[in-house]
Design a protein around this motif. Structure first.
Motif, PDB file in Angstrom:
ATOM      1  N   PRO A  38      26.016  94.140  70.297  1.00 31.58           N
ATOM      2  CA  PRO A  38      27.463  93.825  71.044  1.00 31.58           C
ATOM      3  C   PRO A  38      28.629  94.339  70.370  1.00 31.58           C
ATOM      4  O   PRO A  38      28.641  94.239  68.936  1.00 31.58           O
ATOM      5  N   ARG A  39      29.657  94.421  70.927  1.00 30.21           N
ATOM      6  CA  ARG A  39      30.871  95.152  70.421  1.00 30.21           C
ATOM      7  C   ARG A  39      31.459  94.158  69.266  1.00 30.21           C
ATOM      8  O   ARG A  39      31.979  94.447  68.221  1.00 30.21           O
ATOM      9  N   SER A  40      31.314  92.861  69.521  1.00 32.78           N
ATOM     10  CA  SER A  40      31.792  91.786  68.710  1.00 32.78           C
ATOM     11  C   SER A  40      30.931  91.715  67.562  1.00 32.78           C
ATOM     12  O   SER A  40      31.379  90.835  66.741  1.00 32.78           O
ATOM     13  N   TYR A  41      30.038  92.463  67.227  1.00 34.92           N
ATOM     14  CA  TYR A  41      28.998  92.207  65.962  1.00 34.92           C
ATOM     15  C   TYR A  41      29.758  93.039  64.832  1.00 34.92           C
ATOM     16  O   TYR A  41      29.033  93.881  64.186  1.00 34.92           O
ATOM     17  N   GLY A  42      30.841  92.695  64.402  1.00 39.45           N
ATOM     18  CA  GLY A  42      31.450  93.368  63.375  1.00 39.45           C
ATOM     19  C   GLY A  42      31.433  94.759  63.210  1.00 39.45           C
ATOM     20  O   GLY A  42      31.699  95.501  64.489  1.00 39.45           O
ATOM     21  N   ARG A  43      31.408  95.456  62.013  1.00 43.93           N
ATOM     22  CA  ARG A  43      31.289  96.865  61.998  1.00 43.93           C
ATOM     23  C   ARG A  43      30.443  97.629  62.624  1.00 43.93           C
ATOM     24  O   ARG A  43      30.595  98.710  63.241  1.00 43.93           O
ATOM     25  N   LEU A  44      29.081  96.960  62.754  1.00 43.43           N
ATOM     26  CA  LEU A  44      28.062  97.681  63.214  1.00 43.43           C
ATOM     27  C   LEU A  44      28.223  97.858  65.013  1.00 43.43           C
ATOM     28  O   LEU A  44      28.144  99.021  65.414  1.00 43.43           O
ATOM     29  N   GLY A  45      28.934  96.621  65.203  1.00 42.69           N
ATOM     30  CA  GLY A  45      29.362  96.703  66.832  1.00 42.69           C
ATOM     31  C   GLY A  45      30.055  97.817  67.083  1.00 42.69           C
ATOM     32  O   GLY A  45      30.054  98.614  68.027  1.00 42.69           O
ATOM     33  N   TRP A  47      30.467 100.550  65.251  1.00 44.92           N
ATOM     34  CA  TRP A  47      29.949 101.902  64.908  1.00 44.92           C
ATOM     35  C   TRP A  47      29.361 101.965  66.191  1.00 44.92           C
ATOM     36  O   TRP A  47      29.242 103.400  66.567  1.00 44.92           O
ATOM     37  N   CYS A  48      28.765 101.401  66.801  1.00 45.00           N
ATOM     38  CA  CYS A  48      27.607 101.527  68.051  1.00 45.00           C
ATOM     39  C   CYS A  48      28.588 102.177  69.210  1.00 45.00           C
ATOM     40  O   CYS A  48      28.338 102.957  69.903  1.00 45.00           O
ATOM     41  N   ASP A  49      29.557 101.491  69.313  1.00 42.71           N
ATOM     42  CA  ASP A  49      30.466 101.666  70.436  1.00 42.71           C
ATOM     43  C   ASP A  49      31.027 103.175  70.119  1.00 42.71           C
ATOM     44  O   ASP A  49      31.238 104.083  71.052  1.00 42.71           O
ATOM     45  N   ASP A  50      31.225 103.692  68.810  1.00 41.60           N
ATOM     46  CA  ASP A  50      31.867 104.820  68.486  1.00 41.60           C
ATOM     47  C   ASP A  50      30.717 106.080  68.807  1.00 41.60           C
ATOM     48  O   ASP A  50      31.064 107.043  68.993  1.00 41.60           O
ATOM     49  N   GLN A  51      29.454 105.666  68.526  1.00 40.41           N
ATOM     50  CA  GLN A  51      28.515 106.567  68.706  1.00 40.41           C
ATOM     51  C   GLN A  51      28.366 106.910  70.194  1.00 40.41           C
ATOM     52  O   GLN A  51      28.177 108.143  70.536  1.00 40.41           O
ATOM     53  N   ARG A  52      28.554 105.873  71.313  1.00 42.58           N
ATOM     54  CA  ARG A  52      28.760 106.404  72.635  1.00 42.58           C
ATOM     55  C   ARG A  52      29.776 107.063  72.878  1.00 42.58           C
ATOM     56  O   ARG A  52      29.531 108.045  73.839  1.00 42.58           O
ATOM     57  N   ILE A  53      30.906 106.710  72.399  1.00 42.82           N
ATOM     58  CA  ILE A  53      32.171 107.429  72.533  1.00 42.82           C
ATOM     59  C   ILE A  53      31.980 109.040  72.354  1.00 42.82           C
ATOM     60  O   ILE A  53      32.143 109.994  73.103  1.00 42.82           O
ATOM     61  N   LYS A  86      26.111  95.125  83.226  1.00 40.98           N
ATOM     62  CA  LYS A  86      27.043  94.271  82.593  1.00 40.98           C
ATOM     63  C   LYS A  86      26.373  93.009  82.321  1.00 40.98           C
ATOM     64  O   LYS A  86      26.663  92.625  81.133  1.00 40.98           O
ATOM     65  N   ARG A  87      25.532  92.444  83.035  1.00 41.95           N
ATOM     66  CA  ARG A  87      24.653  91.158  82.812  1.00 41.95           C
ATOM     67  C   ARG A  87      23.852  91.274  81.637  1.00 41.95           C
ATOM     68  O   ARG A  87      23.591  90.396  80.946  1.00 41.95           O
ATOM     69  N   GLU A  88      23.317  92.455  81.718  1.00 47.00           N
ATOM     70  CA  GLU A  88      22.275  92.866  80.520  1.00 47.00           C
ATOM     71  C   GLU A  88      23.065  92.731  79.146  1.00 47.00           C
ATOM     72  O   GLU A  88      22.791  92.293  78.337  1.00 47.00           O
ATOM     73  N   LYS A  89      24.396  93.452  79.403  1.00 45.59           N
ATOM     74  CA  LYS A  89      24.961  93.574  78.026  1.00 45.59           C
ATOM     75  C   LYS A  89      25.519  92.249  77.686  1.00 45.59           C
ATOM     76  O   LYS A  89      25.364  91.654  76.673  1.00 45.59           O
ATOM     77  N   LYS A  90      25.996  91.364  78.625  1.00 45.14           N
ATOM     78  CA  LYS A  90      26.590  90.233  78.336  1.00 45.14           C
ATOM     79  C   LYS A  90      25.560  89.138  77.774  1.00 45.14           C
ATOM     80  O   LYS A  90      25.687  88.462  76.843  1.00 45.14           O
ATOM     81  N   TRP A  91      24.190  89.324  78.403  1.00 42.42           N
ATOM     82  CA  TRP A  91      23.283  88.249  77.900  1.00 42.42           C
ATOM     83  C   TRP A  91      22.765  88.661  76.340  1.00 42.42           C
ATOM     84  O   TRP A  91      22.674  87.660  75.626  1.00 42.42           O
TER      85      TRP A  91
END
Length: 222
Positions: A38-45, A47-53, A86-91
């Motif tokens: 999840p995006r809320s998971y600190g630096r790793l979250g 970083w993962c978002d940045d990989q997608r971008i 979105k539901r999968e991501k939220k879960w």
């Protein structure tokens, strides 16, 4: 492990940082048994978002830090460029919060009205509700026979049900929760069940005693 991966990268500060974060991603996957950071998971979250971008920029032909080598490494570990919905991501975001709760408190018994995290308390209660509904539906569909929703034979039934109800709990989610010690019954429910069992036993003993007395009377008064 990173030792088994042949990085086709130059030894730059940027690539060293990427490799370090990739190692943290692998550790996350090992610990949580999934790749939905999840995006809320600190630096790793982040970083993962940045990989997608970076991935989307590369697809569009724009200048980016993302490379084919990085994409291959991420995909080899099951990295998801987009969540299925979105539901999968939220879960998975809530699941990560539950893991953090367990890390702090040593258990997964989040109160329904948790002052520190009311959203998590409601989510945990909802998972139990979905689980009971799934058990009930599977039991009814099998003519009253009790079954386990985690069994291989029932995966198709559970997934079929999910097509009609996107919020339905799946065998995979059940396993993820049970793997971290999640209980489907609260302490209060277990206590009430225990009290009910004791009461039922007492009533049964009382009925048997009354029946024996009646039979004794019949024998003594033929």
């Amino acid at each position: 492990t990173l030792r088994n991966i042949k990085f086709k990268m130059t030894r730059t500060h940027e690539n060293t940082h990427w490799q370090n974060m990739f190692a943290r991603f692998l550790e996350y996957k090992r610990r949580y048994k999934h790749c939905f950071v999840p995006r809320s998971y600190g630096r790793l979250g982040l970083w993962c978002d940045d990989q997608r971008i970076g991935y989307r920029m590369l697809q569009d032909g724009r200048s980016t830090h993302m490379t084919r080598v990085k994409i291959e490494l991420l995909e080899s570990e099951g990295f998801c460029w987009e969540y299925e919905n979105k539901r999968e991501k939220k879960w998975h975001e809530m699941y990560a919060e539950l893991m953090e709760y367990k890390k702090e408190h040593g258990h997964c018994n989040v109160p329904k009205k948790c002052r520190a995290n009311q959203k998590l308390g409601s989510w945990v209660d909802y998972q139990r509700t979905l689980y009971r509904q799934t058990i009930k539906k599977n039991t009814n569909s099998n003519e009253g026979s009790s079954i386990s929703v985690c069994s291989t034979d029932n995966n198709e039934n559970a997934m079929s049900m999910q097509l009609y109800n996107p919020n339905a709990i799946t065998p995979e989610r059940i396993k993820l929760l049970e793997d971290i010690g999640f209980r489907w019954s609260t302490a209060k429910e277990l206590s009430n069940a225990s009290t009910t069992n004791v009461s039922n036993k007492k009533n049964k003993i009382s009925r048997n005693k009354t029946k024996q007395q009646q039979q004794s009377c019949l024998v003594s008064n033929p």
